[in-house]
Design a protein around this motif. Structure first.
Motif, PDB file in Angstrom:
ATOM      1  N   ALA A   1     -33.308  62.843  61.584  1.00 56.28           N
ATOM      2  CA  ALA A   1     -33.652  61.739  60.686  1.00 56.28           C
ATOM      3  C   ALA A   1     -32.459  61.287  59.848  1.00 56.28           C
ATOM      4  O   ALA A   1     -32.392  60.129  59.425  1.00 56.28           O
ATOM      5  CB  ALA A   1     -34.800  62.155  59.770  1.00 56.28           C
ATOM      6  N   ARG A   2     -31.514  62.173  59.636  1.00 54.60           N
ATOM      7  CA  ARG A   2     -30.325  61.841  58.867  1.00 54.60           C
ATOM      8  C   ARG A   2     -29.138  61.437  59.730  1.00 54.60           C
ATOM      9  O   ARG A   2     -28.059  61.187  59.241  1.00 54.60           O
ATOM     10  CB  ARG A   2     -29.942  63.017  57.973  1.00 54.60           C
ATOM     11  CG  ARG A   2     -30.771  63.015  56.738  1.00 54.60           C
ATOM     12  CD  ARG A   2     -31.056  64.387  56.192  1.00 54.60           C
ATOM     13  NE  ARG A   2     -32.056  64.273  55.138  1.00 54.60           N
ATOM     14  CZ  ARG A   2     -33.353  64.142  55.348  1.00 54.60           C
ATOM     15  NH1 ARG A   2     -33.829  64.095  56.569  1.00 54.60           N
ATOM     16  NH2 ARG A   2     -34.199  64.063  54.352  1.00 54.60           N
TER      17      ARG A   2
ATOM     18  N   PHE B   1     -27.561  63.274  61.929  1.00 57.40           N
ATOM     19  CA  PHE B   1     -26.602  64.347  62.191  1.00 57.40           C
ATOM     20  C   PHE B   1     -26.582  64.822  63.637  1.00 57.40           C
ATOM     21  O   PHE B   1     -25.709  65.590  64.026  1.00 57.40           O
ATOM     22  CB  PHE B   1     -26.872  65.550  61.284  1.00 57.40           C
ATOM     23  CG  PHE B   1     -26.681  65.275  59.825  1.00 57.40           C
ATOM     24  CD1 PHE B   1     -25.645  64.454  59.375  1.00 57.40           C
ATOM     25  CD2 PHE B   1     -27.537  65.819  58.886  1.00 57.40           C
ATOM     26  CE1 PHE B   1     -25.473  64.203  58.022  1.00 57.40           C
ATOM     27  CE2 PHE B   1     -27.367  65.578  57.529  1.00 57.40           C
ATOM     28  CZ  PHE B   1     -26.339  64.768  57.106  1.00 57.40           C
TER      29      PHE B   1
ATOM     30  N   TRP C   1     -35.283  67.071  60.737  1.00 55.90           N
ATOM     31  CA  TRP C   1     -34.602  66.665  59.504  1.00 55.90           C
ATOM     32  C   TRP C   1     -33.169  66.226  59.807  1.00 55.90           C
ATOM     33  O   TRP C   1     -32.719  65.192  59.313  1.00 55.90           O
ATOM     34  CB  TRP C   1     -34.638  67.831  58.520  1.00 55.90           C
ATOM     35  CG  TRP C   1     -33.938  67.592  57.228  1.00 55.90           C
ATOM     36  CD1 TRP C   1     -34.412  66.894  56.159  1.00 55.90           C
ATOM     37  CD2 TRP C   1     -32.644  68.071  56.861  1.00 55.90           C
ATOM     38  NE1 TRP C   1     -33.479  66.905  55.144  1.00 55.90           N
ATOM     39  CE2 TRP C   1     -32.390  67.631  55.550  1.00 55.90           C
ATOM     40  CE3 TRP C   1     -31.680  68.836  57.500  1.00 55.90           C
ATOM     41  CZ2 TRP C   1     -31.211  67.918  54.879  1.00 55.90           C
ATOM     42  CZ3 TRP C   1     -30.512  69.135  56.826  1.00 55.90           C
ATOM     43  CH2 TRP C   1     -30.284  68.677  55.538  1.00 55.90           C
TER      44      TRP C   1
ATOM     45  N   PRO D   1     -26.760  67.016  51.872  1.00 55.24           N
ATOM     46  CA  PRO D   1     -28.214  67.104  51.998  1.00 55.24           C
ATOM     47  C   PRO D   1     -28.654  68.571  52.113  1.00 55.24           C
ATOM     48  O   PRO D   1     -27.950  69.396  52.696  1.00 55.24           O
ATOM     49  CB  PRO D   1     -28.510  66.333  53.285  1.00 55.24           C
ATOM     50  CG  PRO D   1     -27.344  65.414  53.438  1.00 55.24           C
ATOM     51  CD  PRO D   1     -26.163  66.161  52.886  1.00 55.24           C
TER      52      PRO D   1
ATOM     53  N   GLU E   1     -35.121  68.644  50.969  1.00 57.73           N
ATOM     54  CA  GLU E   1     -36.257  68.752  51.886  1.00 57.73           C
ATOM     55  C   GLU E   1     -36.726  70.199  51.804  1.00 57.73           C
ATOM     56  O   GLU E   1     -35.934  71.124  51.983  1.00 57.73           O
ATOM     57  CB  GLU E   1     -35.809  68.431  53.313  1.00 57.73           C
ATOM     58  CG  GLU E   1     -36.885  68.645  54.353  1.00 57.73           C
ATOM     59  CD  GLU E   1     -37.525  67.335  54.802  1.00 57.73           C
ATOM     60  OE1 GLU E   1     -38.423  67.392  55.637  1.00 57.73           O
ATOM     61  OE2 GLU E   1     -37.119  66.264  54.308  1.00 57.73           O
TER      62      GLU E   1
END
Length: 83
Positions: A74-75, A77, A71, A10, A41
């Motif tokens: 949201a993933r 991580f 970000w 990502p 993103e």
């Protein structure tokens, strides 16, 4: 722009509109990623200059690290790794 590999991790991009050094390259990279089917993103702040990093300037770019954390969160991580 070099060829975009098929499998990339990502990608989070942050740049300021008044960054005369990197803005165009970041936009071209973003476009190349999108053309390759990747969903990066991207945060393009109105001010901050080149290398705004952690230097507080009273601009919205001061909070890029917060956007990066959101970000990551949201993933997934930021969650502890499974044991």
């Amino acid at each position: 722009m070099p060829a975009i590999p098929a499998k990339l991790p990502p990608i989070f991009l942050a740049v300021a509109q008044d960054d005369d050094f990197a803005l165009n390259a970041v936009v071209r990279f973003y476009d190349a990623l999108k053309s390759a089917g990747i969903k990066p993103e991207a945060h393009i702040f109105s001010t901050g200059g080149h290398g705004f990093g952690m230097r507080m300037q009273g601009a919205s770019s001061d909070h890029w690290i917060d956007e990066f954390y959101f970000w990551l969160e949201a993933r997934g991580f930021t969650r502890p790794a499974a044991r």
